[in-house]
Design a protein around this motif. Structure first.
Motif, mmCIF file in Angstrom:
data_model
loop_
_atom_site.group_PDB
_atom_site.id
_atom_site.type_symbol
_atom_site.label_atom_id
_atom_site.label_comp_id
_atom_site.label_asym_id
_atom_site.label_seq_id
_atom_site.Cartn_x
_atom_site.Cartn_y
_atom_site.Cartn_z
ATOM 1 N N GLY A 171 49.502 55.444 35.171
ATOM 2 C CA GLY A 171 48.046 55.379 35.202
ATOM 3 C C GLY A 171 47.487 54.714 36.445
ATOM 4 N N THR A 172 46.176 54.510 36.402
ATOM 5 C CA THR A 172 45.419 53.908 37.498
ATOM 6 C C THR A 172 44.529 52.813 36.914
ATOM 7 O OG1 THR A 172 43.545 55.419 37.253
ATOM 8 C CG2 THR A 172 45.345 56.156 38.656
ATOM 9 N N HIS A 173 43.761 52.148 37.775
ATOM 10 C CA HIS A 173 42.829 51.153 37.257
ATOM 11 C C HIS A 173 41.706 50.916 38.260
ATOM 12 C CE1 HIS A 173 41.363 48.176 34.563
ATOM 13 N NE2 HIS A 173 41.537 47.177 35.403
ATOM 14 N N PHE A 174 40.539 50.538 37.719
ATOM 15 C CA PHE A 174 39.379 50.187 38.534
ATOM 16 C C PHE A 174 38.822 48.858 38.037
ATOM 17 C CE2 PHE A 174 39.795 54.710 38.792
ATOM 18 C CZ PHE A 174 39.376 55.054 40.072
ATOM 19 N N PHE A 175 38.366 48.034 38.978
ATOM 20 C CA PHE A 175 37.752 46.757 38.617
ATOM 21 C C PHE A 175 36.807 46.365 39.748
ATOM 22 C CE2 PHE A 175 41.678 46.083 40.858
ATOM 23 C CZ PHE A 175 41.467 44.986 41.685
ATOM 24 N N ASN A 176 36.386 45.122 39.800
ATOM 25 C CA ASN A 176 35.387 44.709 40.793
ATOM 26 C C ASN A 176 35.822 43.464 41.546
ATOM 27 O OD1 ASN A 176 33.568 45.836 38.292
ATOM 28 N ND2 ASN A 176 32.679 46.376 40.262
ATOM 29 N N SER A 177 35.110 43.209 42.628
ATOM 30 C CA SER A 177 35.240 41.928 43.306
ATOM 31 C C SER A 177 33.871 41.500 43.815
ATOM 32 C CB SER A 177 36.234 41.997 44.472
ATOM 33 O OG SER A 177 35.684 42.738 45.550
ATOM 34 N N SER A 178 33.740 40.194 43.982
ATOM 35 C CA SER A 178 32.540 39.624 44.575
ATOM 36 C C SER A 178 32.990 38.498 45.493
ATOM 37 C CB SER A 178 31.580 39.121 43.490
ATOM 38 O OG SER A 178 30.364 38.683 44.076
ATOM 39 N N PHE A 179 32.034 37.750 46.026
ATOM 40 C CA PHE A 179 32.355 36.636 46.901
ATOM 41 C C PHE A 179 31.591 35.396 46.471
ATOM 42 C CE2 PHE A 179 32.864 40.490 49.409
ATOM 43 C CZ PHE A 179 34.127 40.317 49.948
ATOM 44 N N SER A 180 32.258 34.256 46.539
ATOM 45 C CA SER A 180 31.596 32.996 46.225
ATOM 46 C C SER A 180 30.686 32.612 47.384
ATOM 47 C CB SER A 180 32.639 31.896 46.002
ATOM 48 O OG SER A 180 33.290 31.586 47.235
ATOM 49 N N SER A 181 29.896 31.553 47.166
ATOM 50 C CA SER A 181 29.005 31.092 48.235
ATOM 51 C C SER A 181 29.792 30.585 49.435
ATOM 52 C CB SER A 181 28.082 29.981 47.712
ATOM 53 O OG SER A 181 28.852 28.907 47.185
ATOM 54 N N GLU A 182 31.100 30.295 49.219
ATOM 55 C CA GLU A 182 31.974 29.882 50.325
ATOM 56 C C GLU A 182 32.733 31.076 50.908
ATOM 57 O OE1 GLU A 182 32.146 28.260 47.254
ATOM 58 O OE2 GLU A 182 30.665 26.799 47.956
ATOM 59 N N ASP A 183 32.325 32.294 50.540
ATOM 60 C CA ASP A 183 32.924 33.531 51.043
ATOM 61 C C ASP A 183 34.352 33.716 50.541
ATOM 62 O OD1 ASP A 183 32.399 35.875 52.451
ATOM 63 O OD2 ASP A 183 33.539 35.198 54.189
ATOM 64 N N LYS A 184 34.651 33.208 49.358
ATOM 65 C CA LYS A 184 35.966 33.366 48.740
ATOM 66 C C LYS A 184 35.953 34.574 47.814
ATOM 67 C CE LYS A 184 39.241 31.016 45.679
ATOM 68 N NZ LYS A 184 39.478 29.817 44.829
ATOM 69 N N LEU A 185 37.014 35.402 47.891
ATOM 70 C CA LEU A 185 37.111 36.592 47.056
ATOM 71 C C LEU A 185 37.198 36.215 45.579
ATOM 72 C CD1 LEU A 185 37.589 39.758 47.024
ATOM 73 C CD2 LEU A 185 40.030 39.197 46.849
ATOM 74 N N ILE A 186 36.411 36.907 44.741
ATOM 75 C CA ILE A 186 36.451 36.698 43.295
ATOM 76 C C ILE A 186 36.683 38.055 42.629
ATOM 77 C CG2 ILE A 186 35.237 35.862 41.252
ATOM 78 C CD1 ILE A 186 33.527 34.144 43.083
ATOM 79 N N PRO A 187 37.921 38.404 42.305
ATOM 80 C CA PRO A 187 38.189 39.654 41.589
ATOM 81 C C PRO A 187 37.871 39.464 40.105
ATOM 82 C CG PRO A 187 40.143 38.794 42.739
ATOM 83 C CD PRO A 187 39.162 37.708 42.639
ATOM 84 N N PHE A 188 37.320 40.504 39.471
ATOM 85 C CA PHE A 188 37.024 40.382 38.045
ATOM 86 C C PHE A 188 37.034 41.748 37.369
ATOM 87 C CE2 PHE A 188 32.956 41.061 40.067
ATOM 88 C CZ PHE A 188 32.225 41.844 39.172
ATOM 89 N N ASP A 189 37.268 41.713 36.069
ATOM 90 C CA ASP A 189 37.339 42.930 35.259
ATOM 91 C C ASP A 189 36.683 42.623 33.928
ATOM 92 O OD1 ASP A 189 37.965 45.147 33.754
ATOM 93 O OD2 ASP A 189 40.082 45.210 34.319
ATOM 94 N N VAL A 190 35.464 43.103 33.730
ATOM 95 C CA VAL A 190 34.712 42.748 32.520
ATOM 96 C C VAL A 190 35.276 43.406 31.266
ATOM 97 C CG1 VAL A 190 32.581 42.347 33.802
ATOM 98 C CG2 VAL A 190 33.027 44.622 32.860
ATOM 99 N N SER A 191 36.187 44.380 31.432
ATOM 100 C CA SER A 191 36.767 45.027 30.262
ATOM 101 C C SER A 191 37.945 44.241 29.687
ATOM 102 C CB SER A 191 37.230 46.446 30.616
ATOM 103 O OG SER A 191 38.288 46.419 31.560
ATOM 104 N N THR A 192 38.312 43.129 30.333
ATOM 105 C CA THR A 192 39.408 42.301 29.850
ATOM 106 C C THR A 192 38.872 40.983 29.303
ATOM 107 O OG1 THR A 192 39.756 41.252 32.008
ATOM 108 C CG2 THR A 192 40.958 43.284 31.564
ATOM 109 N N ALA A 193 39.694 40.329 28.516
ATOM 110 C CA ALA A 193 39.270 39.086 27.874
ATOM 111 C C ALA A 193 39.063 37.960 28.875
ATOM 112 C CB ALA A 193 40.298 38.675 26.818
ATOM 113 N N ASN A 194 39.922 37.896 29.902
ATOM 114 C CA ASN A 194 39.835 36.783 30.851
ATOM 115 C C ASN A 194 38.749 36.973 31.906
ATOM 116 O OD1 ASN A 194 41.974 35.411 29.624
ATOM 117 N ND2 ASN A 194 43.498 36.514 30.841
ATOM 118 N N VAL A 195 38.304 38.209 32.101
ATOM 119 C CA VAL A 195 37.272 38.582 33.079
ATOM 120 C C VAL A 195 37.758 38.358 34.514
ATOM 121 C CG1 VAL A 195 34.908 38.313 33.870
ATOM 122 C CG2 VAL A 195 35.435 38.134 31.425
ATOM 123 N N LYS A 196 37.983 37.108 34.895
ATOM 124 C CA LYS A 196 38.427 36.853 36.266
ATOM 125 C C LYS A 196 39.898 37.221 36.399
ATOM 126 C CE LYS A 196 38.775 33.342 39.876
ATOM 127 N NZ LYS A 196 38.641 31.905 40.227
#
Length: 492
Positions: free
Chosen positions: A250-275
Motif C-alpha cells: 500500500g501507500t500513505h498520505f499525511f501532513n506536515s507543518s512548521f513550528s514558529s522556530e521553523d521545525k518540521l511537524i509531521p502529523f496524521d489526524v487519522s491516527t490516535a497519536n496525531v503527531k
C-alpha cells in the motif's frame, strides 16, 4: 500590458495561456499598479509562473450517446441532497456513466478567483503564528489555491469561517496544539473511507467544498482536507506521501507543518497519536507535494511516457525521505543491454509487484540511487513499453551494510521455514510454494502444511537468494525474505 518589466518566466506563461492570457494579466495589473502591493505582486508571480503545470481531474455524467446531462453535485447544499437528486434523474436516461475530464489551470482559471485567493491568504501574513515565517514558506505552504489535482473550487472564505472558532480557542498558542484541535474536530464529522468503500466516479481527489459536503474520503482526501483547514487559518501545511511502503503493502498520505522556530511537524489526524514521531515500517520514499515546480525532478529531463506512472511524472515535489528515515545510497553495475536507456529505477516489492519508487542516471554501465531508506530491498530496473524490466540483482540495504542478492545456483541448502507471529502462520492441508528471484520469481517446489506442525522444509534452495513464500490462499500481501549465513530469516 507592457512585457518589458515582466520576468521572462511570466511572459513565457502568458504566451502559453493563449485565450486565457487576459485573465492572468488582470491579476498582474491589480498588484502592479500599487507600490504598496509589492509582496502581493511577488505572490502573483509565484502563482502564475507555476500555473502551467497544474490541472484539475474532474468528471461529468453522460447518457448512452455520450451527451452530458444537466447534473452537478456542487449545485446542491449537501451530499445527501445531491445523491437524492441524482437518483431522481437516473430513470430519465439510459446507461448513465461518468466521463473523466482534465482542465488545465492555465486555460481555465479566472482573475477574480486568483485575486480573492491572494487577498484571503494575505489576511494571515502578519498574524502572530507567522512572525518568523519567511515569505518563501508563506508562498509555498499558505498561498497556493490548490493542493493536488482536485477540482478547482473557491474554498478559502468557506473554510476560514467554518474553522475560525479554532483560532478563537487557540488565541496565540503554538501550531502543535492547533493540530490537535483540528484532529479532534475532524473525528467528530469526517469518515475515513479507507478499506470501507471505493469511489465509483473517476475522481482521484475530492474538491475542497466536496470534502465539506460529503464528509468522507480516503487518506489522501484527509491530507488535502487538513491542508485546506490549516492554510485557511494562516498555518503552513503541506501534503506528504509514501508512494509505496518498502516493507509492506500500500501507500500513505499525511501532513506536515512548521513550528514558529521553523521545525518540521509531521502529523496524521487519522491516527490516535496525531503527531508522527516515527513510522512503524520502512517507507520507499517520502515525498512532499509543492505548488512550485522543482528543478531536479526527473520529469524536467525525461519525457513523461518514459517514466513509470506516479509521482515521478510530476514536476512539483520534493524528496524529504531523510527527514523521516535513515537513508543511504546504492551504486550497482547493470546487466548488459544493447538498448540501455539513460535512467534506471529503484523498485520496492509492494502488492506482489516491483514498484518504481526512485531513479538514477546511468553512467559507465552503473547507476546510483540516492537517499533510499535503510531496512529494505530494492530491485534496479528499466522502464520500457509500460513494463518494469530487471536491470540488476536485488540489493538488500541494511542498517549497517548492503548485500547484492545474486542467487548462488551452485551452492544450495536445505532450509526450515518456521511460523512467526505477525508474519507467518501455517494452515493445515494448505499448499505453500517457495520462490527465489533470478530476474523473475522461480519456483522451488510446493509443500503442504501438516496439522500440528509449525515448520515447512525446502531443499536445494540457492544461497544468497531473495525468497518468497506464497500460500494457495494468498491475498497479495506476502513479503520477501532472506536466510543469512547464521540461518536467520530476515523479512523485507
Amino acid at each position: 500590458m507592457s512585457q518589458n518589466n515582466l520576468p521572462k518566466k511570466i511572459t513565457d506563461v502568458l504566451v502559453k495561456a493563449g485565450k486565457n492570457r487576459g485573465e492572468l494579466e488582470k491579476v498582474i495589473h491589480q498588484y502592479n499598479q500599487n507600490v504598496g502591493d509589492s509582496l502581493k505582486l511577488k505572490a502573483t508571480y509565484f502563482l502564475i509562473s507555476n500555473i502551467d503545470i497544474h490541472s484539475s481531474v474532474d468528471y461529468y455524467w453522460a447518457d448512452e450517446t455520450g451527451k452530458k446531462i444537466p447534473y452537478n453535485e456542487m449545485d446542491y447544499p449537501d451530499f445527501a441532497t445531491a445523491v437524492k437528486a441524482f437518483e431522481e434523474i437516473k430513470p430519465k436516461y439510459k446507461n448513465l456513466k461518468p466521463i473523466p475530464v482534465i482542465y488545465k489551470d492555465i486555460d481555465a482559471i479566472k482573475a477574480d478567483f486568483l485575486i480573492k485567493n491572494i487577498e484571503n491568504a494575505f489576511v494571515f501574513w502578519e498574524k502572530p503564528q507567522n512572525k518568523n515565517l519567511s515569505f518563501e514558506n508563506f508562498c509555498n505552504y499558505i498561498l497556493p489555491y490548490r493542493v493536488g489535482t482536485e477540482p478547482l473550487q473557491d474554498w478559502r472564505i468557506t473554510y476560514r469561517e467554518k474553522f475560525g472558532w479554532i483560532q478563537d480557542s487557540l488565541k496565540n498558542e503554538d501550531i502543535e496544539k492547533a493540530i490537535r484541535y483540528f484532529a479532534k474536530d475532524f473525528r467528530n464529522w469526517f469518515v475515513n473511507t479507507w478499506n470501507l468503500e471505493q469511489r465509483k466516479e473517476p475522481l482521484p481527489h475530492l474538491g475542497p467544498i466536496q470534502l465539506l459536503n460529503r464528509k468522507k474520503g480516503n487518506c489522501d482526501d484527509i491530507a488535502n482536507l487538513m491542508t485546506y483547514i490549516l492554510r485557511s487559518q494562516g498555518y503552513c501545511a503541506s501534503v506528504e506521501s509514501v508512494p509505496f511502503w518498502a516493507t509492506s503493502t500500500g501507500t500513505h498520505f499525511f501532513n506536515s507543518s512548521f513550528s514558529s522556530e521553523d521545525k518540521l511537524i509531521p502529523f496524521d489526524v487519522s491516527t490516535a497519536n496525531v503527531k508522527i514521531d516515527n513510522f512503524s515500517r520502512e517507507p520507499s520514499k517520502v515525498i512532499r507535494t509543492t505548488y512550485a515546480r522543482q528543478p531536479n525532478v526527473l520529469a524536467a529531463i525525461l519525457p513523461k511516457e518514459q517514466i513509470p506512472p506516479g509521482f515521478m511524472r510530476k514536476e512539483n515535489y520534493l524528496d524529504v525521505t531523510e527527514q523521516y528515515w535513515q537513508t543511504s545510497s546504492i551504486t550497482t553495475s547493470l546487466f548488459s543491454d544493447n538498448n540501455r536507456p539513460t535512467v534506471a529505477y529503484a523498485c520496492v516489492f509492494n502488492g506482489m509487484k516491483w514498484r518504481a519508487t526512485w531513479w538514477g542516471k546511468i553512467k559507465d554501465e552503473q547507476v546510483t540511487f540516492d537517499n533510499l531508506c535503510k531496512g529494505a530491498v530494492f530491485l534496479p530496473a528499466y522502464y520500457s513499453n509500460n513494463k518494469i524490466k530487471p536491470a540488476a540483482y536485488p540489493i538488500a540495504l541494511g542498517y549497517n551494510h548492503q548485500v547484492t542478492l545474486k542467487p548462488d545456483l551452485e551452492n544450495t541448502q536445505t532450509i526450515t521455514i518456521a511460523e512467526q507471529e505477525k508474519y507467518l502462520k501455517f494452515r493445515p492441508e494448505k499448499k505453500y510454494i517457495l520462490y527465489y528471484w533470478y530476474t523473475d520469481w522461480v519456483s522451488l517446489g510446493e509443500q503442504t502444511a501438516i496439522a500440528g506442525s509449525q515448520t515447512l522444509v525446502f531443499e536445494k534452495v540457492p544461497k544468497n537468494a531473495l525468497l518468497l513464500l506464497i500460500p494457495e490462499y494468498s491475498q497479495g500481501k506476502e513479503r520477501p525474505f532472506i536466510i543469512n549465513e547464521n540461518k536467520e530469516r530476515i523479512w523485507f
